[in-house]
Design a protein around this motif. Structure first.
Motif, PDB file in Angstrom:
ATOM      1  N   PHE A  67       0.797  -1.247   0.039  1.00 13.93           N
ATOM      2  CA  PHE A  67      -0.012   0.016   0.056  1.00 13.93           C
ATOM      3  C   PHE A  67       0.889   1.185   0.174  1.00 13.93           C
ATOM      4  N   VAL A  68       1.868   1.111   0.738  1.00 12.45           N
ATOM      5  CA  VAL A  68       2.789   2.478   0.935  1.00 12.45           C
ATOM      6  C   VAL A  68       3.481   2.883  -0.238  1.00 12.45           C
ATOM      7  N   PRO A  69       4.152   1.799  -0.916  1.00 14.32           N
ATOM      8  CA  PRO A  69       4.965   2.364  -2.107  1.00 14.32           C
ATOM      9  C   PRO A  69       3.687   2.644  -3.299  1.00 14.32           C
ATOM     10  N   ALA A  70       2.522   2.110  -3.306  1.00 10.66           N
ATOM     11  CA  ALA A  70       1.646   2.465  -3.952  1.00 10.66           C
ATOM     12  C   ALA A  70       1.122   4.022  -4.073  1.00 10.66           C
ATOM     13  N   LEU A  71       1.186   4.314  -2.708  1.00 11.49           N
ATOM     14  CA  LEU A  71       0.704   5.844  -2.202  1.00 11.49           C
ATOM     15  C   LEU A  71       1.892   6.813  -2.360  1.00 11.49           C
ATOM     16  N   ALA A  72       3.135   6.272  -2.043  1.00 11.72           N
ATOM     17  CA  ALA A  72       4.308   7.000  -2.443  1.00 11.72           C
ATOM     18  C   ALA A  72       4.973   7.329  -3.794  1.00 11.72           C
ATOM     19  N   MET A  73       4.467   6.420  -4.488  1.00 11.84           N
ATOM     20  CA  MET A  73       5.194   6.416  -5.878  1.00 11.84           C
ATOM     21  C   MET A  73       4.787   7.681  -6.674  1.00 11.84           C
ATOM     22  N   ARG A  74       3.597   8.495  -6.139  1.00 15.49           N
ATOM     23  CA  ARG A  74       3.038   9.587  -6.908  1.00 15.49           C
ATOM     24  C   ARG A  74       3.931  10.827  -6.291  1.00 15.49           C
ATOM     25  N   ALA A  75       4.267  10.893  -5.216  1.00 17.74           N
ATOM     26  CA  ALA A  75       4.768  12.079  -4.671  1.00 17.74           C
ATOM     27  C   ALA A  75       6.046  12.761  -5.348  1.00 17.74           C
ATOM     28  N   TYR A  76       6.942  12.063  -5.940  1.00 14.68           N
ATOM     29  CA  TYR A  76       8.070  12.412  -6.700  1.00 14.68           C
ATOM     30  C   TYR A  76       7.612  12.158  -8.152  1.00 14.68           C
ATOM     31  N   GLY A  77       7.199  10.937  -8.410  1.00 12.46           N
ATOM     32  CA  GLY A  77       7.024  10.543  -9.863  1.00 12.46           C
ATOM     33  C   GLY A  77       6.107  11.512 -10.625  1.00 12.46           C
ATOM     34  N   GLU A  78       4.961  12.105 -10.009  1.00  8.48           N
ATOM     35  CA  GLU A  78       4.291  13.131 -10.737  1.00  8.48           C
ATOM     36  C   GLU A  78       4.944  14.391 -11.110  1.00  8.48           C
ATOM     37  N   GLU A  79       5.921  14.829 -10.095  1.00  7.90           N
ATOM     38  CA  GLU A  79       6.838  16.026 -10.110  1.00  7.90           C
ATOM     39  C   GLU A  79       7.584  15.740 -11.300  1.00  7.90           C
ATOM     40  N   HIS A  80       8.313  14.522 -11.231  1.00  8.42           N
ATOM     41  CA  HIS A  80       9.222  14.143 -12.578  1.00  8.42           C
ATOM     42  C   HIS A  80       8.502  14.381 -13.953  1.00  8.42           C
ATOM     43  N   HIS A  81       7.275  13.698 -13.714  1.00  5.79           N
ATOM     44  CA  HIS A  81       6.481  13.530 -15.030  1.00  5.79           C
ATOM     45  C   HIS A  81       6.059  14.985 -15.594  1.00  5.79           C
TER      46      HIS A  81
END
Lengths: 225, 326
Positions: A67-81
């Protein structure tokens, strides 16, 4: 402080605006309940004829590590994207970003954990539930989740997209779960809480490890420059 | 509006920046550039893609640190002492990254908070940005649903939150239609009062009107640093000539003189005359002398005049090292 809160608020908005969060929150809330009522293991409330959440807290760390990796992957992933990381770094400092993202994601994690509160309430209806291990278990889950979050956020800075962030985070958490040294194994440490034992060394371990990974997160941001 | 006395707000001194890769050799994006930006000036930052413009902006904004040399923004190092200058600088990066799922007001509130503005101060800054960038009717709209021009206005609004003294704008008109470009230029001019603006753009036409100074960067070197008017004055001129001679004859004659004919000649309808543009270093005396020579050859000259080269031609000259660095 203001910048930290602004970043945290944005993270919460992003998280709660996403349908994805609700999907994984439902899975996260429902799946551990399976172990308590349908699982043929002795931890099943009906099989053991004993009202306890032992089965739930046995599987909770496993679910948190997904659950936590699924939650946290967006934090920086979306900034990079979106390419917004550069702008964010010029608006807020490194620490406000690290702490803001952690705080925002942590609050969403708490919302996810709160979604499982129905479970102890339900079990309490079936008999006398010992609330000590329940509170201990939830405290442990909060601390365990905080470590997972700090690990995943550190990994997210280095990973160019959400998928790689999820995979790397999963691998790192898996490693921390199976470490042969009990003192460093996060699952072993968590089990004390699940048994209702709130020990200072365990508290210190989880808080220290979280702080350690947040510092790594801050260093990782510096390395990207 | 009256400008304040000249004072360096941004200073770069022999700045070098290299990017390393794991396998390849390090590549220098900036090879020792020095310049100053003065208070109240709009400076055009020109150069081909990959020249190092974005890297320079990132260094000034404190996102990157120089490998050699020094960067001073408002008297401090923006990388080491970022906290001191964060609210005094407005940065609009290339491609204007915005959070698409936020409403416009949320995006502005977030940017204000990230810059450390709070309470009344934040509300005032947001109100000023909303008024300057004409975002009043869009506050409840989701950013992702808005047009590119509107998104640029939001980006500029975010950049000017907190009334920054320095605005770094990286290609703010990229991908916009002519009307939107005009709007953004008007907005930049409005925002530029008493601020220092560094504007990188590939739109060269508005530079003479919009910018006080020009910096031209090429392959990590600063190849021009001076007033826009000086650049235009030192530029070569083009000769415009109307004659009855066909393009082949004119081209042959010009090549004998070492001059180039612009391919954009045209035949004037019903007159038998052609209109030509001739590149070269011209002045009135030289042109009159040349036209007399051609008249003596039997050419009928319908008229001639000299015109300044457009910015595009100057840009090509500078980035091909035809004009010496100033």
């Amino acid at each position: 402080m203001i910048a930290t809160l602004a970043v945290a608020q944005k993270e919460i908005r992003h998280g709660l605006n996403a349908l994805f969060f609700y999907l994984i929150a439902v899975v996260f809330a429902a799946a551990p309940a399976f172990s308590l009522f349908w699982n043929p293991a002795p931890t099943n409330v009906f099989i053991s004829n004993h009202t306890s959440l032992v089965g739930f807290f046995q599987v909770l760390p496993l679910f948190l590590t997904v659950f936590v990796p699924a939650l946290a992957m967006r934090a920086y992933g979306e900034e990079h994207h979106a390419g917004s990381f550069e702008l964010l770094l010029t608006q807020a400092g490194d620490w406000p970003i690290v702490l803001g993202k952690f705080l925002g994601s942590f609050i969403i994690l708490l919302v996810g954990l709160a979604a499982t509160f129905g479970l102890p309430l339900l079990v309490a209806q079936l008999g006398d539930l010992d609330w000590g291990p329940v509170f201990g278990g939830y405290l442990g889950a909060v601390l365990f989740g905080a470590v997972c979050l700090a690990v995943c956020l550190s990994a997210g800075v280095f990973c160019p997209n959400q998928t790689s962030s999820f995979v790397v985070s999963l691998c790192l958490l898996g490693t921390l779960m199976v470490l042969p040294v009990p003192a460093l194994n996060i699952q072993t440490r968590f089990q004390n809480f699940a048994e209702g034992l709130v020990l200072f060394p365990d508290l210190g371990f989880f808080i220290g490890l979280t702080a350690c990974f947040l510092t790594i997160n801050r260093i990782a941001i510096g390395l990207r420059r | 509006m009256e400008k304040q006395p000249t004072q360096a707000v941004v200073e770069l001194d022999n700045v070098k920046k290299r990017f390393s890769s794991v396998w390849g050799k390090p590549r220098y994006a900036l090879k020792g550039i020095s310049f100053k930006l003065n208070r109240g000036e709009i400076t055009a930052f020109l150069g081909p893609n990959g020249a190092g413009k974005t890297t320079t902006k990132r260094l000034i904004a404190g996102y990157l640190f120089p490998d050699e040399g020094s960067v001073r923004l408002l008297g401090v190092d923006p990388f080491e002492q970022g906290k001191q200058v964060r609210t005094r600088i407005g940065y609009l990066p290339e491609h204007n990254p915005l959070y698409n799922d936020l409403q416009v007001i949320d995006a502005l509130q977030f940017a204000a908070g990230a810059k450390g503005l709070r309470g009344k101060q934040a509300r005032k800054a947001i109100q000023e940005a909303v008024e300057s960038c004409k975002l009043g009717d869009l506050l409840k709209q989701t950013v992702g649903n808005l047009s590119k021009g509107t998104r640029q206005r939001i980006g500029l609004g975010q950049a000017m939150l907190g009334n920054p003294e320095v605005l770094l704008l990286d290609e703010p008109t990229n991908g916009l239609d002519p009307n939107q470009i005009k709007d953004i230029h008007l907005l930049i001019r409005k925002l530029a009062c008493r601020r220092t603006v560094l504007l990188s753009t590939h739109q060269l036409h508005p530079v003479p009107e919009l910018c006080d100074r020009v910096l031209v960067l090429n392959q990590g070197h600063l190849v021009y640093n001076g007033a826009t008017s000086t650049l235009l004055n030192q530029s070569r001129t083009r000769a415009c000539l109307v004659t009855d001679q066909n393009p082949e004859t004119v081209r042959a004659q010009l090549s004998g003189l070492g001059l180039n004919l612009d391919p954009s000649f045209k035949q004037l309808p019903g007159s038998g005359f052609y209109s030509y543009r001739i590149h070269g270093t011209w002045d009135d005396h030289r042109m009159a002398k040349t036209v007399k020579q051609w008249s003596d050859l039997g050419w009928h000259i319908g008229g001639w005049h000299l015109e300044a080269n457009p910015m595009e031609h100057l840009f090509t000259q500078l980035t091909n090292n035809e004009v010496s660095a100033s």
